[in-house]
Scaffold this motif. Sequence first.
Motif, PDB file in Angstrom:
ATOM      1  N   HIS A   1      11.872  19.522  -5.196  1.00  0.00           N
ATOM      2  CA  HIS A   1      11.288  18.184  -5.129  1.00  0.00           C
ATOM      3  C   HIS A   1      11.024  17.678  -6.543  1.00  0.00           C
ATOM      4  CE1 HIS A   1      10.715  17.677  -0.823  1.00  0.00           C
ATOM      5  NE2 HIS A   1      10.270  18.909  -0.749  1.00  0.00           N
ATOM      6  N   GLU A   2      11.097  16.371  -6.704  1.00  0.00           N
ATOM      7  CA  GLU A   2      10.867  15.739  -7.996  1.00  0.00           C
ATOM      8  C   GLU A   2       9.376  15.494  -8.211  1.00  0.00           C
ATOM      9  OE1 GLU A   2      12.424  11.801 -10.500  1.00  0.00           O
ATOM     10  OE2 GLU A   2      12.690  11.940  -8.329  1.00  0.00           O
ATOM     11  N   CYS A   3       8.884  15.875  -9.379  1.00  0.00           N
ATOM     12  CA  CYS A   3       7.487  15.630  -9.729  1.00  0.00           C
ATOM     13  C   CYS A   3       7.377  14.277 -10.430  1.00  0.00           C
ATOM     14  CB  CYS A   3       6.957  16.755 -10.622  1.00  0.00           C
ATOM     15  SG  CYS A   3       7.541  16.668 -12.337  1.00  0.00           S
ATOM     16  N   PRO A   4       6.145  13.790 -10.700  1.00  0.00           N
ATOM     17  CA  PRO A   4       6.002  12.492 -11.373  1.00  0.00           C
ATOM     18  C   PRO A   4       6.658  12.426 -12.743  1.00  0.00           C
ATOM     19  CG  PRO A   4       3.941  13.111 -10.324  1.00  0.00           C
ATOM     20  CD  PRO A   4       4.854  14.301 -10.204  1.00  0.00           C
ATOM     21  N   ASN A   5       6.905  13.585 -13.364  1.00  0.00           N
ATOM     22  CA  ASN A   5       7.572  13.596 -14.666  1.00  0.00           C
ATOM     23  C   ASN A   5       9.088  13.489 -14.546  1.00  0.00           C
ATOM     24  OD1 ASN A   5       5.066  13.887 -15.771  1.00  0.00           O
ATOM     25  ND2 ASN A   5       5.403  15.939 -16.603  1.00  0.00           N
ATOM     26  N   GLY A   6       9.585  13.494 -13.309  1.00  0.00           N
ATOM     27  CA  GLY A   6      11.016  13.325 -13.103  1.00  0.00           C
ATOM     28  C   GLY A   6      11.809  14.612 -13.053  1.00  0.00           C
ATOM     29  N   ASN A   7      11.145  15.771 -13.037  1.00  0.00           N
ATOM     30  CA  ASN A   7      11.840  17.050 -12.969  1.00  0.00           C
ATOM     31  C   ASN A   7      11.883  17.577 -11.538  1.00  0.00           C
ATOM     32  OD1 ASN A   7      12.404  17.368 -15.779  1.00  0.00           O
ATOM     33  ND2 ASN A   7      10.249  17.886 -16.110  1.00  0.00           N
ATOM     34  N   MET A   8      12.940  18.331 -11.217  1.00  0.00           N
ATOM     35  CA  MET A   8      13.129  18.884  -9.879  1.00  0.00           C
ATOM     36  C   MET A   8      12.602  20.318  -9.850  1.00  0.00           C
ATOM     37  SD  MET A   8      14.531  16.462  -8.075  1.00  0.00           S
ATOM     38  CE  MET A   8      15.264  17.274  -6.659  1.00  0.00           C
TER      39      MET A   8
ATOM     40  N   ALA B   1      10.522   9.354  -5.418  1.00  0.00           N
ATOM     41  CA  ALA B   1      10.520  10.812  -5.585  1.00  0.00           C
ATOM     42  C   ALA B   1      11.761  11.364  -4.893  1.00  0.00           C
ATOM     43  CB  ALA B   1       9.259  11.427  -4.989  1.00  0.00           C
ATOM     44  N   ASN B   2      12.600  12.024  -5.655  1.00  0.00           N
ATOM     45  CA  ASN B   2      13.844  12.548  -5.117  1.00  0.00           C
ATOM     46  C   ASN B   2      13.611  13.946  -4.541  1.00  0.00           C
ATOM     47  OD1 ASN B   2      16.551  12.606  -4.516  1.00  0.00           O
ATOM     48  ND2 ASN B   2      17.206  13.209  -6.565  1.00  0.00           N
ATOM     49  N   GLY B   3      14.310  14.266  -3.476  1.00  0.00           N
ATOM     50  CA  GLY B   3      14.244  15.600  -2.893  1.00  0.00           C
ATOM     51  C   GLY B   3      15.636  16.161  -2.746  1.00  0.00           C
TER      52      GLY B   3
ATOM     53  N   GLY C   1       0.788  -1.227   0.000  1.00  0.00           N
ATOM     54  CA  GLY C   1       0.000   0.000   0.000  1.00  0.00           C
ATOM     55  C   GLY C   1       0.818   1.273   0.000  1.00  0.00           C
ATOM     56  N   ILE C   2       2.137   1.151  -0.143  1.00  0.00           N
ATOM     57  CA  ILE C   2       2.994   2.342  -0.194  1.00  0.00           C
ATOM     58  C   ILE C   2       2.786   3.048  -1.529  1.00  0.00           C
ATOM     59  CG2 ILE C   2       5.379   3.175  -0.135  1.00  0.00           C
ATOM     60  CD1 ILE C   2       6.092   0.679   1.492  1.00  0.00           C
ATOM     61  N   LYS C   3       2.569   4.365  -1.467  1.00  0.00           N
ATOM     62  CA  LYS C   3       2.326   5.143  -2.673  1.00  0.00           C
ATOM     63  C   LYS C   3       3.608   5.693  -3.291  1.00  0.00           C
ATOM     64  CE  LYS C   3      -2.121   4.665  -2.224  1.00  0.00           C
ATOM     65  NZ  LYS C   3      -2.866   3.765  -3.142  1.00  0.00           N
ATOM     66  N   VAL C   4       4.602   5.999  -2.447  1.00  0.00           N
ATOM     67  CA  VAL C   4       5.827   6.604  -2.945  1.00  0.00           C
ATOM     68  C   VAL C   4       6.937   6.420  -1.914  1.00  0.00           C
ATOM     69  CG1 VAL C   4       5.294   8.867  -1.968  1.00  0.00           C
ATOM     70  CG2 VAL C   4       6.823   8.721  -3.950  1.00  0.00           C
ATOM     71  N   VAL C   5       8.170   6.333  -2.396  1.00  0.00           N
ATOM     72  CA  VAL C   5       9.357   6.313  -1.545  1.00  0.00           C
ATOM     73  C   VAL C   5      10.111   7.622  -1.794  1.00  0.00           C
ATOM     74  CG1 VAL C   5      11.511   5.147  -0.984  1.00  0.00           C
ATOM     75  CG2 VAL C   5       9.509   3.794  -1.645  1.00  0.00           C
ATOM     76  N   PHE C   6      10.175   8.496  -0.780  1.00  0.00           N
ATOM     77  CA  PHE C   6      10.899   9.755  -0.897  1.00  0.00           C
ATOM     78  C   PHE C   6      12.347   9.546  -0.465  1.00  0.00           C
ATOM     79  CE2 PHE C   6       6.652  11.695  -0.647  1.00  0.00           C
ATOM     80  CZ  PHE C   6       6.749  12.603  -1.688  1.00  0.00           C
ATOM     81  N   CYS C   7      13.278  10.060  -1.272  1.00  0.00           N
ATOM     82  CA  CYS C   7      14.695   9.973  -0.949  1.00  0.00           C
ATOM     83  C   CYS C   7      15.268  11.378  -0.830  1.00  0.00           C
ATOM     84  CB  CYS C   7      15.451   9.201  -2.028  1.00  0.00           C
ATOM     85  SG  CYS C   7      15.075   7.437  -2.055  1.00  0.00           S
ATOM     86  N   THR C   8      16.155  11.567   0.127  1.00  0.00           N
ATOM     87  CA  THR C   8      16.739  12.882   0.354  1.00  0.00           C
ATOM     88  C   THR C   8      18.085  12.759   1.054  1.00  0.00           C
ATOM     89  OG1 THR C   8      16.290  15.097   1.254  1.00  0.00           O
ATOM     90  CG2 THR C   8      15.664  13.221   2.610  1.00  0.00           C
ATOM     91  N   SER C   9      18.792  13.876   1.181  1.00  0.00           N
ATOM     92  CA  SER C   9      20.025  14.043   1.965  1.00  0.00           C
ATOM     93  C   SER C   9      21.267  13.424   1.359  1.00  0.00           C
ATOM     94  CB  SER C   9      19.840  13.501   3.393  1.00  0.00           C
ATOM     95  OG  SER C   9      18.862  14.236   4.076  1.00  0.00           O
ATOM     96  N   GLU C  10      21.103  12.586   0.367  1.00  0.00           N
ATOM     97  CA  GLU C  10      22.233  12.021  -0.360  1.00  0.00           C
ATOM     98  C   GLU C  10      21.908  12.059  -1.840  1.00  0.00           C
ATOM     99  OE1 GLU C  10      23.621   8.506   2.768  1.00  0.00           O
ATOM    100  OE2 GLU C  10      22.410   8.032   1.019  1.00  0.00           O
ATOM    101  N   ARG C  11      22.927  11.970  -2.665  1.00  0.00           N
ATOM    102  CA  ARG C  11      22.701  11.839  -4.101  1.00  0.00           C
ATOM    103  C   ARG C  11      22.004  10.517  -4.367  1.00  0.00           C
ATOM    104  NH1 ARG C  11      25.784  13.853  -8.839  1.00  0.00           N
ATOM    105  NH2 ARG C  11      25.156  12.592 -10.621  1.00  0.00           N
ATOM    106  N   LEU C  12      20.938  10.557  -5.169  1.00  0.00           N
ATOM    107  CA  LEU C  12      20.224   9.354  -5.565  1.00  0.00           C
ATOM    108  C   LEU C  12      20.821   8.849  -6.871  1.00  0.00           C
ATOM    109  CD1 LEU C  12      17.853   7.327  -5.369  1.00  0.00           C
ATOM    110  CD2 LEU C  12      16.437   9.021  -6.570  1.00  0.00           C
TER     111      LEU C  12
END
Length: 278
Positions: free
Chosen positions: A103-110, A90-92, A62-73
Amino acid sequence: MARHALMRTELLPAFEMSDKKIDGFIARIRERHPKMIFGYPSAMSHIALRAEQRRVRLDGLGIKVVFCTSERLYDHQRETIVRLFGYPVANGYGGRNAGFIAHECPNGNMHVITEDIVVEIINETGRVLPHGQSGEIVVTHLATRDYPFIRYRTGDIASLSEETCSCGRGLPLLTDIQGRNTDFVVAAEGTVLHGLALIYVVHDLNEVRTFKIVRKNREHTRILLAPEAGGDMTGIDTIIIDGFRCRLGAKVTVKFVDAVLAEKSGKFCYVASHVVLH
């Protein structure tokens, strides 16, 4: 603790990434069925690979998204997380003192969070660069109860795009994020290299679980390696030393360790951090 109760979140402090600890994180994720997971990409990909090793499913929770931050993805981390969690990543982008910047949108842009901050790209003399040119990111906070940071120099390199995103958000796009200017290393003869030139010598080696690169000076680089359980490390040190020497032209030593310890910040090269369940 009160904040997490109010926000209906749970913090899993992954400063120790032993197999036992990770197994506990996996069990808690499966028990909690969070809607969103927030953490460092190194931790998220490491948890996912441990679950794969144990043949434990992380998708379908049931997870909708995994947010990543603080390091280079990195691309291989994104692929691992998407493949094993079965959910988009979703990268931050932000900083300890600058807060969230994009923040990264669903299209992959920051997208730059211009409702809260002003982002400028400057050159080494402090002159603001036009869109499309890479330089250092400086941030001015607008939403703060305290005295704001004015043109805070992040030390990170990126550019602002002239294009707009088809997602419809309308926020400016931050592109070509290269990480900190200190992510660049200088070879013995003076050639400037991005840190990835060194990282990718090691990260494709399946026998290595975690590693740490210690640059003492231009003449000496030390690599700490923690092997995968049962991994055959025969000749691995030679492969790494040869790869580093041809890039740095300097002395390289390799030391095998049981585990790579975290820095004071809790970060590793690929393993460390925290995971927040929502």
